[in-house]
Design a protein around this motif. Structure first.
Motif, PDB file in Angstrom:
ATOM      1  N   ALA A 103     -17.422 -43.424  17.482  1.00  0.00           N
ATOM      2  CA  ALA A 103     -16.399 -43.712  18.480  1.00  0.00           C
ATOM      3  C   ALA A 103     -15.442 -42.526  18.539  1.00  0.00           C
ATOM      4  N   PRO A 104     -14.937 -42.193  19.716  1.00  0.00           N
ATOM      5  CA  PRO A 104     -13.996 -41.077  19.832  1.00  0.00           C
ATOM      6  C   PRO A 104     -12.629 -41.454  19.296  1.00  0.00           C
ATOM      7  N   THR A 105     -11.918 -40.463  18.780  1.00  0.00           N
ATOM      8  CA  THR A 105     -10.593 -40.727  18.217  1.00  0.00           C
ATOM      9  C   THR A 105      -9.479 -40.617  19.243  1.00  0.00           C
ATOM     10  N   ASP A 106      -9.826 -40.520  20.517  1.00  0.00           N
ATOM     11  CA  ASP A 106      -8.803 -40.525  21.566  1.00  0.00           C
ATOM     12  C   ASP A 106      -8.844 -41.818  22.374  1.00  0.00           C
ATOM     13  N   SER A 107      -9.507 -42.855  21.833  1.00  0.00           N
ATOM     14  CA  SER A 107      -9.630 -44.152  22.519  1.00  0.00           C
ATOM     15  C   SER A 107      -8.925 -45.220  21.695  1.00  0.00           C
ATOM     16  N   PRO A 108      -7.648 -45.474  21.952  1.00  0.00           N
ATOM     17  CA  PRO A 108      -6.877 -46.361  21.083  1.00  0.00           C
ATOM     18  C   PRO A 108      -7.097 -47.848  21.289  1.00  0.00           C
ATOM     19  N   PHE A 109      -7.881 -48.238  22.309  1.00  0.00           N
ATOM     20  CA  PHE A 109      -8.030 -49.659  22.621  1.00  0.00           C
ATOM     21  C   PHE A 109      -9.450 -50.163  22.381  1.00  0.00           C
ATOM     22  N   LEU A 110     -10.171 -49.564  21.457  1.00  0.00           N
ATOM     23  CA  LEU A 110     -11.564 -49.927  21.206  1.00  0.00           C
ATOM     24  C   LEU A 110     -11.716 -51.419  20.914  1.00  0.00           C
ATOM     25  N   PRO A 111     -12.838 -52.018  21.334  1.00  0.00           N
ATOM     26  CA  PRO A 111     -13.030 -53.461  21.107  1.00  0.00           C
ATOM     27  C   PRO A 111     -13.100 -53.795  19.621  1.00  0.00           C
ATOM     28  N   ARG A 112     -12.537 -54.923  19.265  1.00  0.00           N
ATOM     29  CA  ARG A 112     -12.580 -55.370  17.871  1.00  0.00           C
ATOM     30  C   ARG A 112     -13.922 -56.011  17.520  1.00  0.00           C
ATOM     31  N   ASP A 113     -14.783 -56.197  18.523  1.00  0.00           N
ATOM     32  CA  ASP A 113     -16.137 -56.698  18.272  1.00  0.00           C
ATOM     33  C   ASP A 113     -17.184 -55.649  18.654  1.00  0.00           C
ATOM     34  N   LEU A 114     -16.801 -54.381  18.620  1.00  0.00           N
ATOM     35  CA  LEU A 114     -17.703 -53.304  19.043  1.00  0.00           C
ATOM     36  C   LEU A 114     -18.975 -53.263  18.202  1.00  0.00           C
ATOM     37  N   PRO A 186     -11.390 -50.921  27.353  1.00  0.00           N
ATOM     38  CA  PRO A 186     -11.319 -50.629  25.920  1.00  0.00           C
ATOM     39  C   PRO A 186     -11.723 -49.205  25.566  1.00  0.00           C
ATOM     40  N   PHE A 187     -12.305 -48.496  26.535  1.00  0.00           N
ATOM     41  CA  PHE A 187     -12.750 -47.130  26.278  1.00  0.00           C
ATOM     42  C   PHE A 187     -11.893 -46.092  27.007  1.00  0.00           C
ATOM     43  N   PHE A 188     -10.719 -46.529  27.437  1.00  0.00           N
ATOM     44  CA  PHE A 188      -9.735 -45.581  27.977  1.00  0.00           C
ATOM     45  C   PHE A 188      -9.515 -44.492  26.940  1.00  0.00           C
ATOM     46  N   ASN A 189      -9.568 -43.234  27.378  1.00  0.00           N
ATOM     47  CA  ASN A 189      -9.343 -42.151  26.415  1.00  0.00           C
ATOM     48  C   ASN A 189      -8.209 -41.243  26.887  1.00  0.00           C
ATOM     49  N   ALA A 190      -7.448 -40.800  25.907  1.00  0.00           N
ATOM     50  CA  ALA A 190      -6.282 -39.962  26.168  1.00  0.00           C
ATOM     51  C   ALA A 190      -6.664 -38.499  25.995  1.00  0.00           C
ATOM     52  N   ASN A 191      -7.161 -37.901  27.068  1.00  0.00           N
ATOM     53  CA  ASN A 191      -7.609 -36.504  27.040  1.00  0.00           C
ATOM     54  C   ASN A 191      -6.498 -35.524  27.390  1.00  0.00           C
ATOM     55  N   ARG A 192      -5.545 -35.983  28.203  1.00  0.00           N
ATOM     56  CA  ARG A 192      -4.504 -35.092  28.729  1.00  0.00           C
ATOM     57  C   ARG A 192      -3.133 -35.692  28.452  1.00  0.00           C
ATOM     58  N   PRO A 193      -2.086 -34.878  28.508  1.00  0.00           N
ATOM     59  CA  PRO A 193      -0.749 -35.427  28.251  1.00  0.00           C
ATOM     60  C   PRO A 193      -0.415 -36.614  29.145  1.00  0.00           C
ATOM     61  N   GLU A 194      -0.822 -36.569  30.398  1.00  0.00           N
ATOM     62  CA  GLU A 194      -0.508 -37.687  31.290  1.00  0.00           C
ATOM     63  C   GLU A 194      -1.250 -38.960  30.907  1.00  0.00           C
ATOM     64  N   ASP A 195      -2.393 -38.800  30.211  1.00  0.00           N
ATOM     65  CA  ASP A 195      -3.115 -39.983  29.734  1.00  0.00           C
ATOM     66  C   ASP A 195      -2.330 -40.706  28.648  1.00  0.00           C
ATOM     67  N   LEU A 196      -1.607 -39.957  27.842  1.00  0.00           N
ATOM     68  CA  LEU A 196      -0.772 -40.591  26.821  1.00  0.00           C
ATOM     69  C   LEU A 196       0.347 -41.414  27.458  1.00  0.00           C
ATOM     70  N   VAL A 197       0.875 -40.933  28.553  1.00  0.00           N
ATOM     71  CA  VAL A 197       1.894 -41.687  29.273  1.00  0.00           C
ATOM     72  C   VAL A 197       1.298 -42.999  29.773  1.00  0.00           C
TER      73      VAL A 197
END
Length: 207
Positions: A103-114, A186-197
């Motif tokens: 799993a990528p480390t920029d995806s903070p909402f990963l499913p808990r049943d993945l 659940p696979f939203f990833n924060a690649n850019r500064p605006e993604d963190l926002v």
């Protein structure tokens, strides 16, 4: 943990984070904690052991207490190098675990049943490996891989020049497991500064 399936979790942080402006994007803060902390919180209960694929000085991740596994193929050749590093690590350090989930480390909402959902088709004999999907889009690096495929993957990377995940998985029976994208993908990833926002806005809605 004995009540978890025989799966090793591998968190992928081996990229260069160019779109985030360099550095370790997984150490950027979300809701007051590094993104990596959110990923670990969701993944650790689902696997026997958890490790981190990252290149460079591992000391920067020391606070998390995870084994840090660098790419074994040099040159930042992409996520498949991280997958291979995880398969190699598991074969030596967890011989009782025939599977690795990445799993990528920029995806903070990963499913808990993945893990159970990706493992299901493989245990049922319906697939050799699986990957996640949401909103009709596949997420090839969120995948479950058999440790037994590591020799074939090393050959594909080192001698055939395979770099794209899809080109390698096409050689196997691959099942896509669909996850709901509501209320938050659940696979939203924060690649850019605006993604963190955007992630800050979504954090309160994530299951």
């Amino acid at each position: 943990m004995p009540d978890t399936p025989p799966v090793i979790g591998l968190l992928l942080a081996g990229g260069l984070s160019r779109r985030m402006g360099g550095g370790d994007k997984t150490l950027r803060l979300l809701a007051g904690r590094p993104v990596l902390a959110h990923v670990i919180e969701r993944m650790q209960p689902q696997v026997r052991r958890l490790c981190l694929n990252a290149n460079g000085d591992p000391v920067r991740f020391a606070d998390y207490g995870l084994p840090v596994v660098p790419d074994s193929i040099e040159g930042f050749v992409g996520p498949l190098a991280g997958v291979l590093a995880g398969l190699d690590w598991a074969s030596v350090n967890a011989p009782d675990c025939p599977w690795v989930i990445t799993a990528p480390t920029d995806s903070p909402f990963l499913p808990r049943d993945l893990v159970p959902r990706l493992l299901g088709p493989c245990l049922a004999g319906e697939a050799d490996m699986t990957c996640a999907a949401s909103g009709g889009q596949a997420h090839p690096v969120v995948g479950l891989w058999p440790v037994a495929a590591r020799a074939a993957l090393r050959l594909a990377l080192a001698e055939e020049g395979i770099r794209k995940v899809d080109l390698w998985t096409a050689r196997y029976r691959l099942a896509q497991v669909e996850f709901s994208s509501e209320p938050v993908d659940p696979f939203f990833n924060a690649n850019r500064p605006e993604d963190l926002v955007e992630a800050e806005r979504l954090a309160s809605r994530a299951p």
